[in-house]
Design a protein around this motif. Structure first.
Motif, mmCIF file in Angstrom:
data_model
loop_
_atom_site.group_PDB
_atom_site.id
_atom_site.type_symbol
_atom_site.label_atom_id
_atom_site.label_comp_id
_atom_site.label_asym_id
_atom_site.label_seq_id
_atom_site.Cartn_x
_atom_site.Cartn_y
_atom_site.Cartn_z
ATOM 1 N N GLU A 169 5.169 31.119 -34.853
ATOM 2 C CA GLU A 169 6.481 30.757 -35.511
ATOM 3 C C GLU A 169 6.883 29.367 -35.247
ATOM 4 O O GLU A 169 7.246 28.777 -36.457
ATOM 5 C CB GLU A 169 7.554 31.647 -35.275
ATOM 6 C CG GLU A 169 7.070 33.234 -35.684
ATOM 7 C CD GLU A 169 6.998 33.441 -37.157
ATOM 8 O OE1 GLU A 169 7.746 32.738 -37.992
ATOM 9 O OE2 GLU A 169 6.163 34.149 -37.634
ATOM 10 N N ASP A 170 6.845 28.907 -34.225
ATOM 11 C CA ASP A 170 7.263 27.390 -33.803
ATOM 12 C C ASP A 170 5.834 26.665 -33.945
ATOM 13 O O ASP A 170 5.032 26.517 -33.186
ATOM 14 C CB ASP A 170 7.752 27.343 -32.590
ATOM 15 C CG ASP A 170 8.397 26.091 -31.935
ATOM 16 O OD1 ASP A 170 8.858 25.617 -32.961
ATOM 17 O OD2 ASP A 170 8.382 25.728 -31.106
ATOM 18 N N GLN A 171 6.109 25.669 -34.992
ATOM 19 C CA GLN A 171 5.211 24.620 -35.422
ATOM 20 C C GLN A 171 5.764 23.133 -35.669
ATOM 21 O O GLN A 171 6.829 23.290 -36.377
ATOM 22 C CB GLN A 171 4.331 25.185 -36.532
ATOM 23 C CG GLN A 171 3.338 26.461 -36.498
ATOM 24 C CD GLN A 171 2.763 27.141 -37.594
ATOM 25 O OE1 GLN A 171 2.293 26.180 -38.554
ATOM 26 N NE2 GLN A 171 2.415 28.235 -37.631
ATOM 27 N N THR A 172 5.171 22.176 -35.295
ATOM 28 C CA THR A 172 5.615 20.823 -35.593
ATOM 29 C C THR A 172 4.617 20.347 -36.578
ATOM 30 O O THR A 172 3.458 20.140 -36.186
ATOM 31 C CB THR A 172 5.536 20.112 -34.200
ATOM 32 O OG1 THR A 172 6.349 20.589 -33.178
ATOM 33 C CG2 THR A 172 6.379 18.625 -34.415
ATOM 34 N N ALA A 173 5.109 19.640 -37.542
ATOM 35 C CA ALA A 173 4.222 19.180 -38.550
ATOM 36 C C ALA A 173 3.384 17.890 -38.104
ATOM 37 O O ALA A 173 4.058 17.484 -37.022
ATOM 38 C CB ALA A 173 5.113 18.630 -39.530
ATOM 39 N N SER A 174 2.257 17.852 -38.583
ATOM 40 C CA SER A 174 1.380 16.689 -38.276
ATOM 41 C C SER A 174 2.175 15.460 -38.926
ATOM 42 O O SER A 174 2.972 15.340 -39.519
ATOM 43 C CB SER A 174 0.109 16.871 -38.934
ATOM 44 O OG SER A 174 -0.903 15.842 -38.371
#
Length: 184
Positions: A169-174
């Motif tokens: 659920e926790d993602q950091t954009a490229s």
């Protein structure tokens, strides 16, 4: 110019494609997909963000293959305005960095547009059903060398996809250079 793509649209169905690889053969998404997932990476040869992480992309692709996740890289940049991203230079770049995965040329840019790819690198982590489960960064290093304790965010996310079919659920954009679009 640096771009940040949006974070994951869980369940978005990846459009199919048929693109020529640096091996001269046409490859389709259906042929390339892995039994547990597929990583589609929009990259190029000249971007400092890609150059900074390319060896880690190669490492992660190798490690993911052992988990049933295949990797494919696509270059969509306009080679007229950015000759470093030409088809011949794609071959050299792949050989120089030891790509063990297909590197495809999206000369028409139709695939990048269908995926709404924004930058290089831009990662699309798909499950076995080709549904988007990860659209984040490789790791926290950006254009800098990775420290010894940098977390392998992309690898960890795709490992989870291989095991469960779902991304974190926790993602950091490229972040990376904008795709070099052809003039309209």
């Amino acid at each position: 110019m640096a771009e940040r793509p949006p974070v994951c649209d869980f369940g978005w169905k990846a459009p199919g494609f048929a693109l020529v690889g640096i091996d001269g053969k046409t490859h389709t998404l259906e042929q390339l997909k892995g039994p547990k997932g597929t990583l589609v990476a929009f990259i190029c040869n000249h971007c400092p963000y890609v150059i900074a992480v390319v060896d880690r992309i190669v490492r992660d692709a190798r490690d993911l293959e052992a988990l049933g996740v295949n990797t494919v890289a696509i270059c969509s940049n306009d080679a007229t305005t950015h000759p470093d991203d030409s088809y011949d230079n794609m071959k050299r770049f792949a050989e120089q960095h030891g790509f063990a995965f297909p590197y495809l040329h999206d000369e028409s840019q139709e695939v990048a547009r269908a995926y709404d790819a924004m930058c290089t690198p831009d990662f699309f982590g798909l499950n076995a059903d080709l549904e988007l489960q990860y659209r984040g960064r490789l790791d926290a290093s950006g254009r800098d060398p990775a420290g010894p304790d940098v977390r392998r965010e992309l690898f960890d996310a795709m490992k989870k996809v291989a095991e469960t079919g779902r991304g974190p659920e926790d993602q950091t954009a490229s972040i990376g250079c904008s795709i070099k679009w052809k003039a309209a």
